[in-house]
Scaffold this active site. Structure first.
Site, PDB file in Angstrom:
ATOM      1  N   ARG A 170       0.804  -1.199   0.069  1.00 47.41           N
ATOM      2  CA  ARG A 170      -0.026  -0.073   0.066  1.00 47.41           C
ATOM      3  C   ARG A 170       0.878   1.400  -0.002  1.00 47.41           C
ATOM      4  NH1 ARG A 170      -3.610  -3.200   3.461  1.00 47.41           N
ATOM      5  NH2 ARG A 170      -5.378  -3.682   2.305  1.00 47.41           N
ATOM      6  N   LYS A 214       2.157  11.315 -11.343  1.00 45.48           N
ATOM      7  CA  LYS A 214       1.418  10.224 -12.235  1.00 45.48           C
ATOM      8  C   LYS A 214       2.571   9.050 -12.196  1.00 45.48           C
ATOM      9  CE  LYS A 214      -1.519  12.436 -15.238  1.00 45.48           C
ATOM     10  NZ  LYS A 214      -2.003  12.969 -16.628  1.00 45.48           N
ATOM     11  N   GLU A 266       8.062  17.393 -25.549  1.00 43.46           N
ATOM     12  CA  GLU A 266       7.291  17.845 -24.394  1.00 43.46           C
ATOM     13  C   GLU A 266       7.446  19.348 -23.892  1.00 43.46           C
ATOM     14  OE1 GLU A 266       4.885  16.360 -23.043  1.00 43.46           O
ATOM     15  OE2 GLU A 266       5.105  14.326 -23.491  1.00 43.46           O
ATOM     16  N   LYS A 269       5.492  22.750 -15.952  1.00 40.92           N
ATOM     17  CA  LYS A 269       4.894  21.404 -15.499  1.00 40.92           C
ATOM     18  C   LYS A 269       4.463  21.455 -13.968  1.00 40.92           C
ATOM     19  CE  LYS A 269       3.527  17.022 -15.894  1.00 40.92           C
ATOM     20  NZ  LYS A 269       4.231  15.975 -16.368  1.00 40.92           N
ATOM     21  N   GLU A 300      -5.917  16.417 -11.728  1.00 44.54           N
ATOM     22  CA  GLU A 300      -6.382  16.575 -13.304  1.00 44.54           C
ATOM     23  C   GLU A 300      -7.846  16.676 -13.549  1.00 44.54           C
ATOM     24  OE1 GLU A 300      -5.337  14.363 -17.671  1.00 44.54           O
ATOM     25  OE2 GLU A 300      -4.226  13.963 -15.879  1.00 44.54           O
ATOM     26  N   ARG A 334      -4.904  20.841 -15.484  1.00 44.41           N
ATOM     27  CA  ARG A 334      -3.701  19.757 -15.832  1.00 44.41           C
ATOM     28  C   ARG A 334      -4.118  19.043 -16.926  1.00 44.41           C
ATOM     29  NH1 ARG A 334      -0.878  15.573 -11.855  1.00 44.41           N
ATOM     30  NH2 ARG A 334       0.635  14.591 -13.191  1.00 44.41           N
ATOM     31  N   ASN A 344      -2.191  17.433 -21.739  1.00 45.95           N
ATOM     32  CA  ASN A 344      -2.577  16.372 -22.732  1.00 45.95           C
ATOM     33  C   ASN A 344      -2.547  16.846 -24.336  1.00 45.95           C
ATOM     34  OD1 ASN A 344      -2.849  14.325 -20.661  1.00 45.95           O
ATOM     35  ND2 ASN A 344      -4.962  15.302 -20.132  1.00 45.95           N
ATOM     36  N   HIS A 392      -1.424  14.598 -27.033  1.00 44.78           N
ATOM     37  CA  HIS A 392      -1.424  13.338 -26.360  1.00 44.78           C
ATOM     38  C   HIS A 392      -2.732  12.445 -26.977  1.00 44.78           C
ATOM     39  CE1 HIS A 392       1.762  15.163 -24.384  1.00 44.78           C
ATOM     40  NE2 HIS A 392       2.236  13.754 -23.726  1.00 44.78           N
ATOM     41  N   HIS A 425      -1.116   9.445 -28.265  1.00 43.81           N
ATOM     42  CA  HIS A 425      -1.312   8.253 -27.549  1.00 43.81           C
ATOM     43  C   HIS A 425      -2.004   7.129 -28.412  1.00 43.81           C
ATOM     44  CE1 HIS A 425      -0.735   9.395 -23.053  1.00 43.81           C
ATOM     45  NE2 HIS A 425       0.369   9.314 -23.570  1.00 43.81           N
ATOM     46  N   HIS A 462       7.867   7.968 -27.804  1.00 43.14           N
ATOM     47  CA  HIS A 462       6.691   8.958 -27.309  1.00 43.14           C
ATOM     48  C   HIS A 462       6.672  10.375 -27.863  1.00 43.14           C
ATOM     49  CE1 HIS A 462       3.636  10.477 -24.226  1.00 43.14           C
ATOM     50  NE2 HIS A 462       4.561  11.344 -24.005  1.00 43.14           N
TER      51      HIS A 462
END
Length: 349
Positions: free
Chosen positions: A106, A128, A170, A208, A218, A222, A226, A229, A233, A248
């Site tokens: 955990r 993330k 990026e 960032k 998000e 935030r 994206n 992306h 993606h 990427h």
């Protein structure tokens, strides 16, 4: 907290001495094992025992099978809740290592030491963590901050050009969504090399960090991160599933070109700015042939994007250079036109 390391890594050693860890596990891939781990071990000062955990390099390793293997190794080595994982690598390592750490027992502590430009400016920042599910990008993960992020820019000297260029996408994105001056400074770089890029890294980090601090989970701003992306993606996932992975940043560059044109089609961005953005991205990134990918296959991935709600595709699109809107739902025909536009760029070239 993000710290730029000096050559003797004193900030990292101060951090290690100031904590009560039971053991250290250093996660690497074969590339960072060879090129970066010797630098870390040569400068890391600790009396604690440590173990090296190595996985194969590549996005295809960012899956539940790899995570399960790492959980099993941690269990066999009796890692307890006071153990520390040091993620030494690019975005795959920081995503994977953060996910494993945030879920094992955990949650145990971890730090990121990014070794690629993409990880330094983007992937390792923001809390993330995640793995891919089948060929869907980052479908399983957590929002968990590392204890610290330590950046050693000299690691960039170990990168092949393609990896450096991947991370640069990026940085361009950060300028396009939030800082026109940053964008304009970046597109003045005629030759992509470490010397030319390093002076601009801190600005990208600041952008960032600012966005993440405003909206960690998000819910709103935030989502602007994206940009590029949503389509990017989808293409990255299709390439991975095809056994022909794309970096990427290359996918994001393709996505930004497509989505800049989409923003124009949606009446958000002027045609002049759309063309300016596309021409400048094309200066750095070669055309990637997506003629084998059908629109229906791309849409299947777009619909399953984790940012969507009620089966509606939510885009983050530019309204100006330095400004980005989020949760913009586009006309289906315009998405098709944007994909068609990108496919035809090769004919134009």
């Amino acid at each position: 907290m993000i710290t730029l390391l000096n050559d003797n890594f004193s900030q990292l050693n101060d951090f290690l001495h100031g904590k009560s860890f039971s053991k250290i596990f250093i996660l690497v891939d074969e590339n960072t094992h060879e090129y970066c781990l010797p630098v870390l071990l040569g400068n890391m000062e600790t009396d604690l025992g440590f173990e090296i955990l190595e996985i194969e390099a590549g996005e295809e390793m960012k899956n539940i099978q790899t995570a399960n293997q790492l959980w099993e190794i941690l269990t066999e080595m009796q890692a307890d809740r006071k153990a520390l994982i040091i993620n030494l690598g690019g975005g795959v390592i920081t995503d994977m290592g953060g996910f494993v750490a945030s879920t094992y027992k955990r949650g145990i502590q971890f730090i990121n030491i990014p070794t690629t430009l993409l990880a330094m400016c983007d992937a390792s920042i923001g809390g993330k963590t995640g793995i891919d599910l089948m060929h869907y990008k980052n479908m399983v993960g957590t929002f968990t901050f590392p204890e610290q992020i330590f950046i050693y820019p000299k690691f960039l000297e170990t990168l092949p050009f393609k990896e450096l260029r991947s991370g640069f996408a990026e940085m361009l994105k950060h300028g396009l969504i939030a800082d026109k001056n940053h964008w304009e400074n970046l597109i003045q770089i005629n030759k992509l090399d470490v010397e030319g890029i390093i002076p601009h890294i801190q600005t990208s980090i600041n952008i960032k960090q600012y966005v993440v601090e405003k909206d960690f989970h998000e819910k709103n701003i935030r989502k602007t991160l994206n940009f590029g992306h949503t389509i990017g993606h989808a293409i990255e996932s299709l390439c991975l599933n095809q056994g022909n992975p794309i970096l990427h940043g290359e996918a994001v560059a393709m996505g930004m070109i497509s989505e800049a044109h989409l923003a124009f089609l949606e009446g958000l961005l002027s045609e002049e700015d759309s063309k300016l953005i596309i021409e400048n991205i094309q200066k750095y990134y070669p055309y990637w042939d997506i003629s084998d990918f059908k629109d229906d296959d791309i849409f299947a991935l777009l619909i399953n994007d984790k940012k969507n709600t009620d089966q509606k595709i939510n885009f983050s699109l530019l309204s100006d250079i330095g400004f980005c809107e989020f949760d913009h739902q586009c006309h289906h025909k315009n998405i098709i036109k944007a994909l068609k536009f990108y496919r035809k760029l090769n004919d134009i070239d």
